[in-house]
Scaffold this active site. Structure first.
Site, PDB file in Angstrom:
ATOM      1  N   LYS A  36      17.689 -13.368  55.683  1.00 15.98           N
ATOM      2  CA  LYS A  36      17.371 -13.074  54.282  1.00 15.98           C
ATOM      3  C   LYS A  36      18.034 -14.033  53.304  1.00 15.98           C
ATOM      4  O   LYS A  36      17.441 -14.367  52.288  1.00 15.98           O
ATOM      5  CB  LYS A  36      17.689 -11.625  53.942  1.00 15.98           C
ATOM      6  N   ARG A 131      25.005   3.423  51.604  1.00  9.26           N
ATOM      7  CA  ARG A 131      23.771   2.734  51.268  1.00  9.26           C
ATOM      8  C   ARG A 131      22.706   3.459  52.091  1.00  9.26           C
ATOM      9  O   ARG A 131      22.577   4.673  51.940  1.00  9.26           O
ATOM     10  CB  ARG A 131      23.864   1.228  51.532  1.00  9.26           C
TER      11      ARG A 131
HETATM   12  C1  PLP Z   1      21.781  -8.111  55.367  1.00  4.77           C
HETATM   13  C2  PLP Z   1      21.890  -7.100  56.428  1.00  4.77           C
HETATM   14  C3  PLP Z   1      22.557  -7.414  57.607  1.00  4.77           C
HETATM   15  C4  PLP Z   1      23.240  -8.740  57.827  1.00  4.77           C
HETATM   16  O1  PLP Z   1      24.412  -8.788  57.069  1.00  4.77           O
HETATM   17  P1  PLP Z   1      25.375 -10.073  57.086  1.00  4.77           P
HETATM   18  O2  PLP Z   1      26.515  -9.704  56.236  1.00  4.77           O
HETATM   19  O3  PLP Z   1      24.573 -11.203  56.531  1.00  4.77           O
HETATM   20  O4  PLP Z   1      25.743 -10.305  58.494  1.00  4.77           O
HETATM   21  C5  PLP Z   1      22.596  -6.453  58.595  1.00  4.77           C
HETATM   22  N1  PLP Z   1      22.009  -5.251  58.427  1.00  4.77           N
HETATM   23  C6  PLP Z   1      21.353  -4.909  57.313  1.00  4.77           C
HETATM   24  C7  PLP Z   1      20.729  -3.562  57.215  1.00  4.77           C
HETATM   25  C8  PLP Z   1      21.278  -5.817  56.276  1.00  4.77           C
HETATM   26  O5  PLP Z   1      20.623  -5.485  55.152  1.00  4.77           O
END
Ligand code: PLP
Length: 352
Positions: A36, A131
């Site tokens: 992302k 969250r």
């Molecule tokens: C963005 C995200 C991740 C990855 O997080 P990082 O900090 O980039 O490793 C994992 N799980 C969910 C649900 C996310 O939204």
């Protein structure tokens, strides 16, 4: 060369990917790589795949469709619970989605039946970061309902910590998740092949734990791209922390007073100067601004100081640097600055 541009070092991404994959697999944990922060960039996706990643994960369906259309042969996961309005797209393009709402799963089931496919889901459990996630006390009820839905297969349980409230994914939380998983397996006769314990913040837990329990997967983005874990923001040994470089260009460089002069209008002047003497200084303007990136997340690679920014101008104190119009100025970026620079159509993406 064009500026502003972000230089993306694909070899460093490849290195970080290989190292993290082998590190996590040493205790039986697979990683899904989150794309992302790079907006599902397909060149980067290809590098991740070539270096051993079998599942790419993204929060946005548009990024997933981009990767899907690039014909990269990889499993695709949706990190953010699907928008009901996108349920049909999710079923068409996503192999596994992370879910926390039964009404959404019902929509997924509807379209899975329409296209005659089985859509895999991971159910997210709330463990305190507040969250996404199903409250543990509601999990069995949700599973009962989801099991009954056609075209839906529950393939795993996951949790997400540290993202919103900084709750630590420690041994206690991971044990709690393992216990939940064991109970569900016993009660529902489900295999639950993916137990996804978290994200880049799980690094310290992983390094220190003697027993990963049922956890066999993590969803990792930031560690791959920034070379850091995210609980303390510390670099992970032997990873590159300089995968991305932002390059800008000087568009004005002049000796000017250090303090604005004239009647300062309180509603307009938001840049309260921190200079207290009236000495002149060399100030430069760089051709980048708030529309390009998160300025507070930039660290100049030269000994200069950011004074402030507007939409299209970044004003710096040149200190002892004799910067001239046309000079290129490089910056390191933190995660938020990278995210906004990758998202901005005004910032060119250059692969090195
Ligand atoms: C963005 C995200 C991740 C990855 O997080 P990082 O900090 O980039 O490793 C994992 N799980 C969910 C649900 C996310 O939204």
């Amino acid at each position: 060369m064009i500026t502003p541009r972000i230089e993306i070092n694909l070899d460093k991404i490849a290195h970080n990917t290989r190292l993290l994959k082998s590190l996590y697999s040493s205790k039986g944990i697979s990683i899904m790589c989150s794309t992302k922060v790079v907006c599902g960039d397909t060149k980067i996706a290809k590098v991740l795949l070539e270096n051993g990643i079998e599942t790419l994960a993204d929060s946005r369906i548009s990024n997933i469709i981009k990767i899907y259309n690039s014909k990269i042969n990889v499993q695709l996961a949706l990190l953010r619970t699907p928008l009901v309005s996108q349920a049909e797209l999710v079923v068409k393009y996503v192999d596994i989605s992370l879910n926390s709402e039964i009404s959404v799963i019902k929509e997924l089931s509807k379209y899975a039946q329409k296209y005659n496919i089985t859509h895999k889901i991971i159910l997210m459990v709330e463990l305190g970061d507040l969250r996404e996630g199903i409250m543990p006390s509601d999990l069995e009820d949700t599973i009962e309902k989801a099991i009954a839905m056609q075209g839906i297969k529950i393939v795993g349980i996951g949790t997400n910590l540290t993202c919103f409230n900084g709750i630590e994914p420690d041994d206690e939380k991971m044990k709690q998740l393992s216990l939940i998983v064991k109970n569900i397996r016993e009660k529902f006769n489900l295999t639950l092949e993916i137990i996804s314990g978290g994200n880049s913040a799980n690094y310290n837990w992983f390094m220190s734990t003697k027993d990963v329990g049922e956890i066999n997967n993590l969803r990792i983005g930031e560690s791959v791209f920034m070379g850091c874990e995210t609980l303390y923001g510390k670099p992970i040994p032997n990873l590159f922390t300089d995968v991305f470089t932002l390059i800008t260009e000087v568009i004005e460089s002049k000796i000017k007073p250090s303090v604005p002069y004239g009647a300062i209008h309180k509603d307009v002047s938001i840049n309260i100067p921190k200079f207290h003497n009236q000495e002149s200084m060399r100030r430069a303007i760089l051709g980048i601004g708030l529309q390009d990136t998160r300025i507070s997340g930039l660290t100049p690679m030269l000994d200069i100081e950011i004074i402030g920014a507007t939409s299209d101008h970044l004003i710096i104190d040149c200190k002892n640097q004799n910067l001239q119009v046309g000079n290129e100025i490089k910056f390191n970026l933190n995660y938020e600055a990278l995210l906004s620079a990758m998202t901005s159509s005004y910032v060119a993406k250059v692969y090195v």
